[in-house]
Scaffold this active site. Structure first.
Site, PDB file in Angstrom:
ATOM      1  CB  THR A 238      -0.689   0.169   1.367  1.00 35.13           C
ATOM      2  OG1 THR A 238      -0.455   0.010   2.346  1.00 35.13           O
ATOM      3  CG2 THR A 238      -2.125  -1.099   1.222  1.00 35.13           C
ATOM      4  CB  ALA A 239       4.273   1.436   0.102  1.00 40.02           C
ATOM      5  NE  ARG A 240       4.272   6.767  -3.822  1.00 40.15           N
ATOM      6  CZ  ARG A 240       2.588   7.749  -3.368  1.00 40.15           C
ATOM      7  NH1 ARG A 240       2.575   6.498  -2.566  1.00 40.15           N
ATOM      8  NH2 ARG A 240       2.772   8.947  -3.602  1.00 40.15           N
ATOM      9  CG  ASP A 264      -4.047   0.616  -2.585  1.00 40.58           C
ATOM     10  OD1 ASP A 264      -5.218   1.245  -3.347  1.00 40.58           O
ATOM     11  OD2 ASP A 264      -3.902   1.817  -1.968  1.00 40.58           O
ATOM     12  CD  GLU A 269       0.019   3.415  -8.987  1.00 39.13           C
ATOM     13  OE1 GLU A 269      -0.743   5.191  -8.304  1.00 39.13           O
ATOM     14  OE2 GLU A 269       0.673   3.267  -7.403  1.00 39.13           O
ATOM     15  CG  HIS A 287      -2.914   4.923  -5.219  1.00 36.57           C
ATOM     16  ND1 HIS A 287      -0.913   5.401  -5.880  1.00 36.57           N
ATOM     17  CD2 HIS A 287      -2.279   5.466  -3.842  1.00 36.57           C
ATOM     18  CE1 HIS A 287      -0.871   6.015  -4.811  1.00 36.57           C
ATOM     19  NE2 HIS A 287      -1.326   6.536  -4.110  1.00 36.57           N
ATOM     20  CB  SER A 290      -5.527   8.809   0.957  1.00 37.75           C
ATOM     21  OG  SER A 290      -5.478   9.029  -0.016  1.00 37.75           O
TER      22      SER A 290
HETATM   23  C1  8YV Z   1      -2.705   9.760  -2.253  1.00 40.70           C
HETATM   24  C2  8YV Z   1      -0.942   8.831  -1.485  1.00 40.70           C
HETATM   25  O1  8YV Z   1      -3.871  10.010  -2.122  1.00 40.70           O
HETATM   26  O2  8YV Z   1       0.124  10.685  -0.169  1.00 40.70           O
HETATM   27  C3  8YV Z   1      -0.099   9.829  -0.666  1.00 40.70           C
HETATM   28  O3  8YV Z   1       1.515   9.338  -0.961  1.00 40.70           O
HETATM   29  O4  8YV Z   1      -0.346   7.664  -1.985  1.00 40.70           O
HETATM   30  C4  8YV Z   1      -2.004   8.404  -1.757  1.00 40.70           C
HETATM   31  O5  8YV Z   1      -2.610   7.706  -1.015  1.00 40.70           O
HETATM   32  C5  8YV Z   1      -1.779  10.615  -2.847  1.00 40.70           C
HETATM   33  O6  8YV Z   1      -0.789  10.876  -3.109  1.00 40.70           O
HETATM   34  C6  8YV Z   1      -2.416  11.993  -3.386  1.00 40.70           C
HETATM   35  O7  8YV Z   1      -1.651  12.599  -4.373  1.00 40.70           O
END
Ligand code: 8YV
Length: 321
Positions: A238-240, A264, A269, A287, A290
């Site tokens: 769920t990171a990158r 995620d 992407e 993704h 958030s």
């Molecule tokens: C965000 C995220 O939705 O904040 C982050 O780094 O990966 C996400 O959860 C996204 O980056 C919004 O720009």
């Protein structure tokens, strides 16, 4: 001329956040929520004082070098800042901020969803029911893996990792973690620190990636490290996407070395490696770590708090460059 600072806002933000932007700034909004090209970003920045982008806009060294001199700050609507060349920004004296803390709970929820989705074959089951393919029930039908009481390893024990650890303890899991350095024991949530990732991996029936993408962590989950995981392990990310070597992960999912993966985030992407879609043992989300109303509002406010500080001549709370 309103006398207010001009902020280029690259994507559609929650209404409450855009209202505050209207109140305190002269915002250049993107009501159609269209993804800008680099050339458009640069052109739209002309005469603006700051940019409020998301991780979808890439600020490479070349893009940063071409931004107009009027740009004083890039106040990200994200915690991750791998889409911004921080050195290039610092070189031009552009302040860069992010939005930590406010998305940790939401992202940890998605980590749990990815874990359960992968372990209990939720994507496969959903596709079956939705596609009217569910014809029978038997004891052998859709059997997955129970996570309760299993051992999990968390890579990256920052804000999100710590909440993931706490939530996983709710499943009676034995939590291990690897981090650049041991965190304060009062924040460990009972998790066991491993200085060496290689030493932790053989213990991880579930592996959760929660560290930022940096040059050091790019491709961290490669074939050699996957080989160290127990057979039938579950990987969640769920990171990158950049943390994962896709060829290695896909090969391990195909061979049965791994039970499944809950993802995620992805390389490139949203044009993800199509082989992930072809595998039944992947649980795939777009993704949405958030993506809750509460969190998206809070991210916007946090980015605006940073801008407010910058334009008031104060140090912003979340400066990363
Ligand atoms: C965000 C995220 O939705 O904040 C982050 O780094 O990966 C996400 O959860 C996204 O980056 C919004 O720009």
């Amino acid at each position: 001329m309103s006398g207010k600072s001009v902020v280029l806002v690259t994507r559609k933000l929650p209404n409450a956040v855009e209202d505050r932007l209207h109140r305190d700034y002269e915002p250049r909004l993107n009501p159609d929520d269209r993804l800008y090209s680099s050339d458009e970003l640069i052109a739209l920045s002309e005469g603006a004082d700051a940019i409020m982008p998301c991780h979808t806009e890439k600020f490479s060294a070349e893009v940063v070098a071409r931004l107009p001199d009027s740009i004083k700050a890039i106040a990200n609507f994200s915690v991750g800042v791998d889409h911004v060349d921080l050195q290039a920004a610092a070189k031009r004296g552009i302040i860069v901020t992010n939005t930590p803390d406010v998305l940790s709970d939401a992202t940890a929820e998605i980590a749990i969803l990815c874990m359960l989705g992968a372990a209990r074959r939720a994507g496969e089951g959903e596709r079956l029911v939705r596609g009217a393919g569910w014809k029978d029930w038997s004891p052998a039908f859709m059997v997955g893996i129970q996570v309760t009481g299993k051992r999990v390893g968390i890579v990256g024990m920052g804000r999100v990792g710590q909440i993931v650890a706490r939530r996983m303890r709710g499943f009676d899991m034995e939590v291990h973690y690897h981090n650049r350095r041991r965190i304060d024991p009062t924040l460990e949530q009972g998790a066991i620190f491993h200085e060496s990732l290689e030493e932790m991996l053989p213990l991880c029936e579930v592996l959760s990636l929660n560290c930022p993408a940096t040059p050091e962590t790019t491709g961290l989950l490669n074939a050699a490290r996957i080989a160290l995981l127990p057979d039938g392990a579950i990987v969640i990310n769920t990171a990158r996407g950049a943390l994962v070597d896709d060829d290695a992960l896909i090969a391990a999912l195909k061979s049965g070395k791994l039970h499944s993966a809950g993802l995620d985030v992805y390389n490139n992407e949203p044009a993800i490696d199509p082989r992930y879609r072809e595998l039944d043992n992947t649980f795939l989300l777009p993704h949405v770590g958030s993506a809750t109303r509460e969190t998206r509002d809070a991210m916007g406010y946090r980015a605006l708090d940073n801008l407010d500080a910058i334009f008031a001549g104060r140090e912003p709370g979340d400066r990363v460059a």
